[in-house]
Design a protein around this motif. Structure first.
Motif, short mmCIF file in Angstrom:
data_model
loop_
_atom_site.label_atom_id
_atom_site.label_comp_id
_atom_site.label_asym_id
_atom_site.label_seq_id
_atom_site.Cartn_x
_atom_site.Cartn_y
_atom_site.Cartn_z
N GLY A 122 42.26 60.14 42.02
CA GLY A 122 43.32 59.93 43.00
C GLY A 122 43.07 58.75 43.92
N LEU A 123 42.54 57.67 43.35
CA LEU A 123 42.17 56.51 44.18
C LEU A 123 43.33 55.52 44.37
N ALA A 124 44.40 55.71 43.62
CA ALA A 124 45.54 54.79 43.74
C ALA A 124 46.81 55.59 43.97
N GLU A 125 47.60 55.16 44.94
CA GLU A 125 48.83 55.88 45.27
C GLU A 125 50.05 55.28 44.56
N SER A 126 49.87 54.11 43.99
CA SER A 126 51.00 53.46 43.32
C SER A 126 50.50 52.68 42.12
N ARG A 127 51.44 52.28 41.28
CA ARG A 127 51.08 51.46 40.11
C ARG A 127 50.49 50.13 40.58
N GLU A 128 50.99 49.59 41.67
CA GLU A 128 50.47 48.31 42.19
C GLU A 128 49.00 48.45 42.59
N GLU A 129 48.68 49.56 43.26
CA GLU A 129 47.28 49.78 43.66
C GLU A 129 46.39 49.94 42.44
N LEU A 130 46.89 50.65 41.43
CA LEU A 130 46.12 50.85 40.20
C LEU A 130 45.91 49.51 39.49
N ASP A 131 46.99 48.71 39.42
CA ASP A 131 46.87 47.36 38.81
C ASP A 131 45.79 46.55 39.52
N ALA A 132 45.77 46.64 40.84
CA ALA A 132 44.81 45.86 41.63
C ALA A 132 43.37 46.32 41.35
N ILE A 133 43.18 47.65 41.23
CA ILE A 133 41.84 48.18 40.93
C ILE A 133 41.38 47.72 39.55
N VAL A 134 42.30 47.79 38.57
CA VAL A 134 41.96 47.37 37.20
C VAL A 134 41.57 45.90 37.19
N GLU A 135 42.37 45.06 37.84
CA GLU A 135 42.08 43.63 37.85
C GLU A 135 40.74 43.35 38.55
N LYS A 136 40.53 43.96 39.71
CA LYS A 136 39.28 43.73 40.45
C LYS A 136 38.07 44.17 39.63
N SER A 137 38.16 45.33 38.99
CA SER A 137 37.03 45.85 38.21
C SER A 137 36.71 44.96 37.02
N LEU A 138 37.76 44.48 36.33
CA LEU A 138 37.54 43.59 35.18
C LEU A 138 36.98 42.25 35.63
N LYS A 139 37.41 41.77 36.81
CA LYS A 139 36.84 40.54 37.35
C LYS A 139 35.37 40.72 37.70
N GLN A 140 35.05 41.85 38.35
CA GLN A 140 33.65 42.12 38.70
C GLN A 140 32.78 42.21 37.45
N ALA A 141 33.35 42.73 36.37
CA ALA A 141 32.59 42.87 35.12
C ALA A 141 32.61 41.60 34.28
N GLY A 142 33.22 40.53 34.82
CA GLY A 142 33.22 39.25 34.12
C GLY A 142 34.06 39.25 32.86
N LEU A 143 35.11 40.08 32.85
CA LEU A 143 35.90 40.24 31.63
C LEU A 143 37.35 39.82 31.79
N TRP A 144 37.81 39.63 33.02
CA TRP A 144 39.23 39.38 33.27
C TRP A 144 39.75 38.15 32.54
N LYS A 145 39.01 37.07 32.57
CA LYS A 145 39.48 35.83 31.93
C LYS A 145 39.69 36.01 30.44
N GLU A 146 38.90 36.90 29.84
CA GLU A 146 38.99 37.11 28.39
C GLU A 146 40.07 38.10 28.00
N VAL A 147 40.39 39.06 28.87
CA VAL A 147 41.31 40.13 28.45
C VAL A 147 42.51 40.30 29.37
N GLY A 148 42.59 39.52 30.45
CA GLY A 148 43.64 39.70 31.45
C GLY A 148 45.06 39.61 30.90
N ASP A 149 45.21 38.88 29.80
CA ASP A 149 46.56 38.72 29.23
C ASP A 149 46.81 39.65 28.04
N ARG A 150 45.88 40.59 27.80
CA ARG A 150 46.09 41.54 26.68
C ARG A 150 45.58 42.94 27.03
#
Length: 261
Positions: A122-150
């Motif tokens: 229950g860490l996200a109250e909206s789809r926007e918050e969930l999107d932001a968590i997913v993006e931040k986590s993938l960036k922290q893991a050094g993966l966003w540039k490779e998978v952000g568009d898929r």
């Protein structure tokens, strides 16, 4: 230094005192005393079967899932007694995340792999918050540039190294305080391993990391403190440079120089 108490200036994030672990009648760990300093990397090294993974798994009660396993002694996360009956194990494993030896993404999309934890907690109250968590986590893991568009593609379709970084992103998504890594590079090629090692170095600025590794070179590269296990005993621990250049116990010296192990 013979015992496992921390001499570093960092505050202690996790501590173990007189920890014994049994599998049925077999004792796997004997009287482990070890402090894990905050926002640093502690490496657990030693020969196969020495108890290092057993100790790692005791830190977030993964051993609870092993039939016949008993843990005695005290393990604390800050002031929380991890084995107290009142502890919610699901919440504990959110605070103390785990990355396993073999990448184990869920058979879901890249997005859903990362979103799964925040959803159930229950860490996200909206789809926007969930999107932001997913993006931040993938960036922290050094993966966003490779998978952000898929993000809708399956996580199991990624390369081994990408899958492992996805699993790290999945652990990061629930905002853990500690990340446990059990030989996270053993199934990866040298280039993917280098990516994970760089990532570990970046993550320690925000997280406390404990890593089990069979590679002494890796322990020397990524950790600030090293603990050497042998036959279920913590032989010695100290800052990594000292352990590798001037260990105080001849068993540590023997393992590091390759005389056994």
């Amino acid at each position: 230094m013979q015992n496992g108490y921390s001499t570093s200036n960092a505050p202690v994030k996790m501590s173990a005192r007189k920890v014994d672990v049994f599998y049925g009648d077999k004792q796997a760990l004997k009287g482990i005393d070890l402090d894990v300093p905050a926002r640093s990397v502690t490496a657990l090294i030693g020969p196969s079967g020495c108890g290092k993974s057993t100790f790692l798994r005791s830190l977030n009660r993964m051993n609870d899932t092993v039939r016949g396993c008993r843990v005695q002694g005290e393990i604390k996360l800050d002031t929380l007694d991890v084995y107290d009956n009142s502890v919610d194990v699901v919440q504990l494993r959110a605070r103390v995340g785990m990355v396993f030896q073999k990448p184990n993404p869920f058979p879901k999309s890249i997005y859903e792999n990362v979103a799964y934890g925040p959803r159930i907690h229950g860490l996200a109250e909206s789809r926007e918050e969930l999107d932001a968590i997913v993006e931040k986590s993938l960036k922290q893991a050094g993966l966003w540039k490779e998978v952000g568009d898929r993000l809708a593609e399956g996580g199991t379709g990624l390369s081994g190294g990408q899958q492992q970084r996805l699993c790290i992103a999945r652990a990061l998504a629930v905002s853990p305080e500690v990340i446990l890594m059990d030989e996270p590079c053993s199934a990866l090629d040298p280039i993917a391993t280098a990516h994970i090692e760089e990532l570990i170095d970046e993550l320690r600025e925000e997280y406390t990391i404990v890593i089990v590794t069979h590679s002494m070179q890796q322990a020397a590269r990524v950790s600030q403190r090293t603990a050497f296990f042998h036959l279920g005993i913590l032989v010695e621990t100290g800052d990594t440079k000292t352990i590798f250049t001037n260990p105080s116990d001849e068993r540590t010296q023997g393992y590091i120089t390759g005389r056994f192990g």
